[in-house]
Scaffold this active site. Sequence first.
Site, mmCIF file in Angstrom:
data_model
loop_
_atom_site.group_PDB
_atom_site.id
_atom_site.type_symbol
_atom_site.label_atom_id
_atom_site.label_comp_id
_atom_site.label_asym_id
_atom_site.label_seq_id
_atom_site.Cartn_x
_atom_site.Cartn_y
_atom_site.Cartn_z
ATOM 1 N N GLU A 43 0.747 -1.184 0.097
ATOM 2 C CA GLU A 43 -0.074 -0.226 0.143
ATOM 3 C C GLU A 43 0.752 1.359 -0.071
ATOM 4 O O GLU A 43 1.887 1.161 0.817
ATOM 5 C CB GLU A 43 -0.875 -0.044 1.279
ATOM 6 C CG GLU A 43 -1.958 1.264 1.216
ATOM 7 C CD GLU A 43 -2.768 1.358 2.468
ATOM 8 O OE1 GLU A 43 -2.398 0.885 3.590
ATOM 9 O OE2 GLU A 43 -3.656 2.052 2.451
ATOM 10 N N ARG A 270 5.042 -13.145 9.680
ATOM 11 C CA ARG A 270 5.870 -11.634 9.571
ATOM 12 C C ARG A 270 7.247 -11.588 10.279
ATOM 13 O O ARG A 270 7.504 -12.468 11.115
ATOM 14 C CB ARG A 270 4.941 -10.661 10.111
ATOM 15 C CG ARG A 270 5.379 -9.153 10.233
ATOM 16 C CD ARG A 270 4.209 -8.752 11.498
ATOM 17 N NE ARG A 270 3.117 -8.277 10.651
ATOM 18 C CZ ARG A 270 2.795 -7.135 9.874
ATOM 19 N NH1 ARG A 270 3.823 -6.593 9.661
ATOM 20 N NH2 ARG A 270 1.774 -7.148 9.306
ATOM 21 N N LYS A 280 4.186 0.336 10.628
ATOM 22 C CA LYS A 280 4.422 1.467 9.824
ATOM 23 C C LYS A 280 3.855 2.974 10.538
ATOM 24 O O LYS A 280 4.674 3.716 10.166
ATOM 25 C CB LYS A 280 3.684 1.453 8.404
ATOM 26 C CG LYS A 280 4.455 0.965 7.241
ATOM 27 C CD LYS A 280 3.540 1.247 6.101
ATOM 28 C CE LYS A 280 3.677 0.204 5.038
ATOM 29 N NZ LYS A 280 2.734 0.418 3.822
#
Length: 567
Positions: A43, A270, A280
């Site tokens: 994204e 992850r 983020k």
Amino acid sequence: MSEETTKEKEESKPSISFIEQFIIEDLKEGKNDGRIHTRFPPEPNGYLHIGHAKAICLDFGMAQKFGGKCNLRFDDTNPVKEEVEYIDSIKEDIRWLGFDWEEREFYASDYFGKLFDFAIDLIKRGLAYVDDQPADVISAQKGTLTQPGVISSFRKRSVAENLDLFYRMNEGEFEEGSRVLRAKIDMSSPNMLMRDPIIYRILKSPHHRTGEKWKVYPMYDFAHGQSDYFEGITHSLCTLEFEVHRPLYDWLIDQLKTSDYRPRQIEFNRLNLTYTMMSKRKLLELVLEGKVNGWDDPRMPTLCGLRRRGYTPESIRRFIDLIGYTKFEAINDVLLLEHAVREDLNIRVPRVFGVLDPLKVTITNYPRDKVEEVEIINNPEDESMGKRKVPFCNEVLIEREDFMENPPHKFFRLAPGAEVRLKGAYIIKCDSFRKNEKTGVVEEVFCTYDPATRSGGGTSDKKVKGTLHWVSARHAIDAEVRLYDRLFDHEDPAGQKDDDYRKFLNPDSLKILSDCKLEPSLRFAKPFDKFQFQRLGYFCVDYDSTKDHLVFNRTVSLKDTWAKMKK
RNA sequence: UGACCCAUGGUGUAAUUGGCAACACGUCGGAUUUUGGUUCCGCAGAGUCCUGGUUCGAGCCCAGGUGGGUCAACCA
């Protein structure tokens, strides 16, 4: 075949992750005509970090390994959070890591039309409806983890009315939040995501690519799997938190598919690294609050930060390779990352002399006006890197910590009466030293050298325990050196329920040394040039560097068994 | 008090799919070294979360626990 070669063969056989095993099985079963096609779907709302590198290596790596392709797809379905500025940085980082999406650069927004049509199709098939209730009511009706949801009164709305309303939603007739489109699935599903998930919402912010064209935007779940489908993706690899989304992913694909082809979502763990965090949002906070100097601060786990710090793409890929892909939520030791850079830099960068905290040594029996050029090997690991000349004279600078007035046991460096070799030059002996009377700080050390011990001279076979790096005081150039330590002093700063991660910020994560002295050959070093400062560590020229003001970042120190012994 | 997922030396992974638990990092020793780096050699460290079952044989299969993670954004 001998036992030895069998063993070697077994040892060199790389282990295969569960993902790769799935892919091999799919191939065996002849799924999707034997195609392998993956995608990396960031994204564009922030900079890529080393956790993304793990995904990138997998997505592109699997495609490479099985002769397939990997698309780059920007998941840009939320115009209020996304910005163009991030797109370029993302592309730069992927390229830097060494991967190529060729001409396959896509955007989820490319599919807004198709997605809209699919939504219309679902409505016509009675599988989607417009819900007029406000967010809090819809949320409350969703039920809880232990209780089923309540059916919305709008669920039985007619196809015609749904169609009409949905078109009007997109024409901007209704306010944001006033209506949504929901998939009609199962309000009593134990999986919350299947309880008539919202698939479209009204958003009036302009989109960075489609401008004012759309007033309704698809949600992640309605965009991602469909985008995979439109692009012919065969394996959609994502992180573990999307596991519960998979039934919805599959449900939507079932509604969409018209042939045997179907993309398969597989989830892996992850990347978590000790002494840092990957969120983020929190990384953005650090930047906004000035806790670090931007996204590419060398203490950041971002790819641009690591790059500026002096990490090589090879070392990052190697690290990713070392940690593997599983379904266990692990926390990886940053020591392994550091090991990976050292391993890489050791074989490829030249050694140079740099003194971070200089102490003057005067060689009393060396002619005052004489200057010699001593030849030094650039990299003992690689002959082909050649040699260089370094000026030597009667005044040299050594590392302050390499001299001790009262040395402990096994201190192999300079001390009164002790002998050391100045690497590439001569063996010197410390005769005396001068201290500042007020401060007690040693200001100068006086030595004599043995002319017969010149390196490579062969006229003396004298051996000493210690070899020091040094620079000629009269020839050295100035530099600023930035030493970095871990950003946090807690192994898992973001994982402490009762404490804010800011509490664990390491106050000593950045140390700036402005009085460093380097050998003159470094005068023309350019940003991102990498060196090993002999005996100290690996350093990289920062882009703050100018002709008159050299700036180096320490990537990582050398292993230091002496420091360990002292403890 | 739901569904789904996970559990192997300190850390991260492996175990030819049911057959002597291995590798890397780290640790500790030693050798080499004009970097206390590198390289090389070696030691220690888990009996696979627990309980039971199937089996000649279980880290792997089954059942039940325990612990951890994810899910109740009109974020992705």
